[in-house]
Motif scaffolding. Structure first.
Motif, PDB file in Angstrom:
ATOM      1  N   ARG A  27       1.281  -1.122  -0.161  1.00 42.16           N
ATOM      2  CA  ARG A  27       0.006   0.057  -0.008  1.00 42.16           C
ATOM      3  C   ARG A  27       0.648   1.449  -0.128  1.00 42.16           C
ATOM      4  O   ARG A  27       0.390   2.035   0.662  1.00 42.16           O
ATOM      5  CB  ARG A  27      -1.155   0.032   1.082  1.00 42.16           C
ATOM      6  CG  ARG A  27      -1.626  -1.484   1.230  1.00 42.16           C
ATOM      7  CD  ARG A  27      -3.604  -0.933   1.684  1.00 42.16           C
ATOM      8  NE  ARG A  27      -3.881  -0.059   1.122  1.00 42.16           N
ATOM      9  CZ  ARG A  27      -4.449   0.179  -0.295  1.00 42.16           C
ATOM     10  NH1 ARG A  27      -4.016  -1.647  -0.164  1.00 42.16           N
ATOM     11  NH2 ARG A  27      -5.058   0.512  -0.925  1.00 42.16           N
ATOM     12  N   PHE A  28       1.863   1.447  -0.960  1.00 42.00           N
ATOM     13  CA  PHE A  28       2.421   2.167  -0.470  1.00 42.00           C
ATOM     14  C   PHE A  28       2.151   4.063  -1.174  1.00 42.00           C
ATOM     15  O   PHE A  28       0.546   3.983  -1.416  1.00 42.00           O
ATOM     16  CB  PHE A  28       3.379   2.303  -2.530  1.00 42.00           C
ATOM     17  CG  PHE A  28       4.712   1.129  -2.416  1.00 42.00           C
ATOM     18  CD1 PHE A  28       5.902   1.603  -1.133  1.00 42.00           C
ATOM     19  CD2 PHE A  28       4.567  -0.077  -3.563  1.00 42.00           C
ATOM     20  CE1 PHE A  28       6.429   0.347  -1.626  1.00 42.00           C
ATOM     21  CE2 PHE A  28       5.010  -0.856  -2.943  1.00 42.00           C
ATOM     22  CZ  PHE A  28       5.689  -0.490  -2.134  1.00 42.00           C
ATOM     23  N   LYS A  29       1.790   4.892  -0.241  1.00 41.27           N
ATOM     24  CA  LYS A  29       1.650   6.249  -0.325  1.00 41.27           C
ATOM     25  C   LYS A  29       2.374   6.834  -1.624  1.00 41.27           C
ATOM     26  O   LYS A  29       1.821   7.681  -2.357  1.00 41.27           O
ATOM     27  CB  LYS A  29       2.409   6.866   0.897  1.00 41.27           C
ATOM     28  CG  LYS A  29       2.212   8.204   1.022  1.00 41.27           C
ATOM     29  CD  LYS A  29       2.575   8.601   1.837  1.00 41.27           C
ATOM     30  CE  LYS A  29       2.551  10.636   2.117  1.00 41.27           C
ATOM     31  NZ  LYS A  29       2.810  11.213   2.956  1.00 41.27           N
ATOM     32  N   ASN A  30       3.584   5.983  -2.138  1.00 41.63           N
ATOM     33  CA  ASN A  30       4.373   7.752  -3.415  1.00 41.63           C
ATOM     34  C   ASN A  30       5.682   6.351  -4.507  1.00 41.63           C
ATOM     35  O   ASN A  30       5.668   5.088  -3.623  1.00 41.63           O
ATOM     36  CB  ASN A  30       4.613   9.035  -3.288  1.00 41.63           C
ATOM     37  CG  ASN A  30       6.132   9.203  -1.777  1.00 41.63           C
ATOM     38  OD1 ASN A  30       7.607   8.019  -2.862  1.00 41.63           O
ATOM     39  ND2 ASN A  30       5.881   9.482  -1.715  1.00 41.63           N
ATOM     40  N   LEU A  31       5.415   7.145  -5.273  1.00 45.83           N
ATOM     41  CA  LEU A  31       6.702   5.921  -6.523  1.00 45.83           C
ATOM     42  C   LEU A  31       7.384   7.472  -6.524  1.00 45.83           C
ATOM     43  O   LEU A  31       6.687   7.958  -7.204  1.00 45.83           O
ATOM     44  CB  LEU A  31       5.587   5.342  -6.894  1.00 45.83           C
ATOM     45  CG  LEU A  31       4.549   4.200  -7.385  1.00 45.83           C
ATOM     46  CD1 LEU A  31       4.254   3.441  -8.473  1.00 45.83           C
ATOM     47  CD2 LEU A  31       6.070   3.306  -6.117  1.00 45.83           C
ATOM     48  N   HIS A  32       8.254   7.168  -6.531  1.00 41.69           N
ATOM     49  CA  HIS A  32       9.826   7.664  -7.010  1.00 41.69           C
ATOM     50  C   HIS A  32      10.349   7.152  -8.110  1.00 41.69           C
ATOM     51  O   HIS A  32      11.200   6.068  -8.160  1.00 41.69           O
ATOM     52  CB  HIS A  32      10.340   8.034  -5.628  1.00 41.69           C
ATOM     53  CG  HIS A  32      11.906   8.963  -6.342  1.00 41.69           C
ATOM     54  ND1 HIS A  32      12.838   9.015  -5.914  1.00 41.69           N
ATOM     55  CD2 HIS A  32      12.116  10.084  -7.660  1.00 41.69           C
ATOM     56  CE1 HIS A  32      13.808  10.068  -6.832  1.00 41.69           C
ATOM     57  NE2 HIS A  32      12.974  10.609  -7.630  1.00 41.69           N
ATOM     58  N   TYR A  33      10.214   7.714  -9.965  1.00 35.75           N
ATOM     59  CA  TYR A  33      10.725   6.689 -10.702  1.00 35.75           C
ATOM     60  C   TYR A  33      11.742   8.059 -10.877  1.00 35.75           C
ATOM     61  O   TYR A  33      11.982   9.338 -10.877  1.00 35.75           O
ATOM     62  CB  TYR A  33       9.517   7.680 -11.876  1.00 35.75           C
ATOM     63  CG  TYR A  33       8.314   6.228 -11.809  1.00 35.75           C
ATOM     64  CD1 TYR A  33       8.245   5.921 -12.821  1.00 35.75           C
ATOM     65  CD2 TYR A  33       7.280   6.507 -10.735  1.00 35.75           C
ATOM     66  CE1 TYR A  33       6.952   5.256 -13.095  1.00 35.75           C
ATOM     67  CE2 TYR A  33       6.982   5.740 -11.369  1.00 35.75           C
ATOM     68  CZ  TYR A  33       6.169   5.190 -12.565  1.00 35.75           C
ATOM     69  OH  TYR A  33       5.456   3.857 -12.526  1.00 35.75           O
ATOM     70  N   LYS A  34      13.075   7.375 -11.298  1.00 38.02           N
ATOM     71  CA  LYS A  34      14.120   7.359 -11.414  1.00 38.02           C
ATOM     72  C   LYS A  34      15.389   7.184 -12.626  1.00 38.02           C
ATOM     73  O   LYS A  34      15.710   5.823 -12.612  1.00 38.02           O
ATOM     74  CB  LYS A  34      15.352   7.325 -10.382  1.00 38.02           C
ATOM     75  CG  LYS A  34      16.667   8.449 -10.448  1.00 38.02           C
ATOM     76  CD  LYS A  34      16.117  10.679 -10.030  1.00 38.02           C
ATOM     77  CE  LYS A  34      17.746  10.828  -9.439  1.00 38.02           C
ATOM     78  NZ  LYS A  34      18.413  11.878 -10.630  1.00 38.02           N
ATOM     79  N   SER A  35      15.713   8.122 -13.936  1.00 37.86           N
ATOM     80  CA  SER A  35      16.576   7.485 -14.755  1.00 37.86           C
ATOM     81  C   SER A  35      17.415   8.210 -15.486  1.00 37.86           C
ATOM     82  O   SER A  35      16.877   9.585 -14.618  1.00 37.86           O
ATOM     83  CB  SER A  35      15.489   6.572 -16.153  1.00 37.86           C
ATOM     84  OG  SER A  35      15.144   7.894 -16.696  1.00 37.86           O
TER      85      SER A  35
END
Length: 410
Positions: free
Chosen positions: A206-214
């Motif tokens: 139940r994640f609060k947020n996702l951080h995408y990094k590339s």
């Protein structure tokens, strides 16, 4: 190559029995280009053998559509047949199942007036909003598949002649949808089982947020507190399990409308209604696209983002491993159904309310209050890459690696 005719029949059966899971005495509606008539007939035959009461086909012709765009007055694109609206809503009311063949020519509308295209898209989306809401709430069983056409095949395999290009595309589609297996139905059942394990992992955390990094992306996406991750298949209002996309490799949910911040770059071309949008970068602030750049299809992207208030916000977050069958083919399909299942992707526009808890009891206004975006459009675009990392943060502050170097980290 295995027997072509045998695989055609297996593919048709997959669409009918796994895709919409046709039920006894149910009506099947097929939305098909006229160029795909042979395969449409096979699906109709398969549906009747599986117990369908009736099969209705809604034909469309890209060549006629282009003729209209090039010759008809702008005013004509502001009209949509009332009988089509009534017929679709009536079919939904009677629990029909819907299969659509997505096989458009990626370059079809290259020379068409973008204003006419924008008007036509908005007119159609407005007219069919109720129908689209039923589809996106999974009130009925629906499935999108694809079949090679000459123009699409030639776009994918530009160095081949037309017949060879069509054959190559068929070969790849059969492999990707598992129609080349001895028992495609069992292969899909196994695939669904594996996909469900990813769904369970994400729903358990139940994640609060996702951080995408590339290299080209740095984006944080908040998720609604009551979000649900979904996978290959879902249940419609009548309790029938169906698979909305064949092929599918994704696990998806909805973002919090105002909770997207940062920059993201597309990693595959987007075919939007006969125009290619390529190599674009989007900057988000509080959920909204506030800036964008584009190497191809700038006007098309601009019109898409200006379709309505919700089209410049996101409606879907989908996770797809880079090491997956479609991605490993190293083919750009110029068809969102395939390209989105080769790559993590996001979507402009309307959110799937089915990705909220107790969605069957929620009104549209209630889903908005919970953070779901609403729009006339829902358009996927690809952001996955071999260097993409995704970190999930729980409500307690724990950070967990979800993707590492483009693939699942667990």
């Amino acid at each position: 190559m295995k027997n072509f005719k045998d695989m055609l029949h297996k593919y048709a059966k997959l669409a009918v029995d796994i895709g919409v899971n046709i039920q006894k005495n149910q009506t099947l509606v097929i939305n098909s280009p006229i160029e795909c008539a042979e395969f449409t007939r096979l699906m109709a035959e398969s549906a009747y053998k599986s117990g369908a009461k009736n099969v209705e086909v809604m034909w469309h012709d890209e060549s006629l559509a282009l003729i209209k765009y090039l010759n008809a007055p702008e005013e004509s694109f502001k009209e949509f047949p009332e009988w089509q609206i009534k017929r679709l809503n009536d079919l939904v009311e009677k629990n029909a199942a819907f299969i659509s063949i997505a096989a458009s020519n990626p370059d079809l509308l290259k020379e068409a007036d973008p204003n006419k295209i924008a008007i036509s898209n908005k007119t159609k989306s407005t007219a069919l909003k109720d129908y689209s809401n039923h589809i996106m709430k999974n009130d009925v069983a629906w499935c999108v598949i694809s079949v090679p056409t000459k123009a699409w095949s030639k776009k994918v395999f530009s160095n081949s002649d037309e017949n060879e290009a069509v054959e190559k595309l068929w070969n790849n589609i059969f492999k990707i949808v598992r129609a080349d297996r001895d028992d495609p139905i069992k292969a899909w059942e196994k695939h669904i089982e594996n996909n469900d394990k990813k769904v369970d992992f994400l729903n358990n955390h139940r994640f609060k947020n996702l951080h995408y990094k590339s290299k080209d992306t740095d984006l944080t996406i908040e998720l609604p507190k009551d979000h649900i991750w979904c996978g290959c298949g879902e249940y419609n209002k009548a309790g029938t399990y169906f698979v909305a996309n064949i092929p599918t490799e994704e696990v998806f949910t909805l973002p919090l409308k105002n909770g997207v911040n940062g920059k993201v770059k597309s990693t595959k071309p987007l075919n939007f209604n006969g125009n290619l949008i390529n190599d674009f970068t989007l900057t988000f602030k509080d959920g909204k696209v506030i800036d964008f750049s584009c190497s191809e299809g700038y006007e098309s992207l601009k019109k898409l983002l200006q379709m309505d208030e919700g089209s410049s916000y996101l409606g879907e977050v989908a996770l797809v491993p880079f090491d997956s069958p479609i991605s490993n083919s190293n083919i750009i399909f110029y068809n969102t159904l395939f390209d989105e299942n080769a790559s993590c992707h996001l979507a402009f526009g309307k959110a799937y309310s089915s990705c909220l808890k107790n969605n069957d009891k929620l009104t549209l206004e209630e889903t908005k209050k919970l953070g779901a975006n609403d729009s006339l459009v829902h358009v996927d675009f690809m952001v996955g890459s071999p260097d993409l990392d995704i970190i999930g943060e729980t409500h307690s502050g724990e950070k967990i690696q979800v993707f590492k170097n483009g693939n699942w980290a667990f």
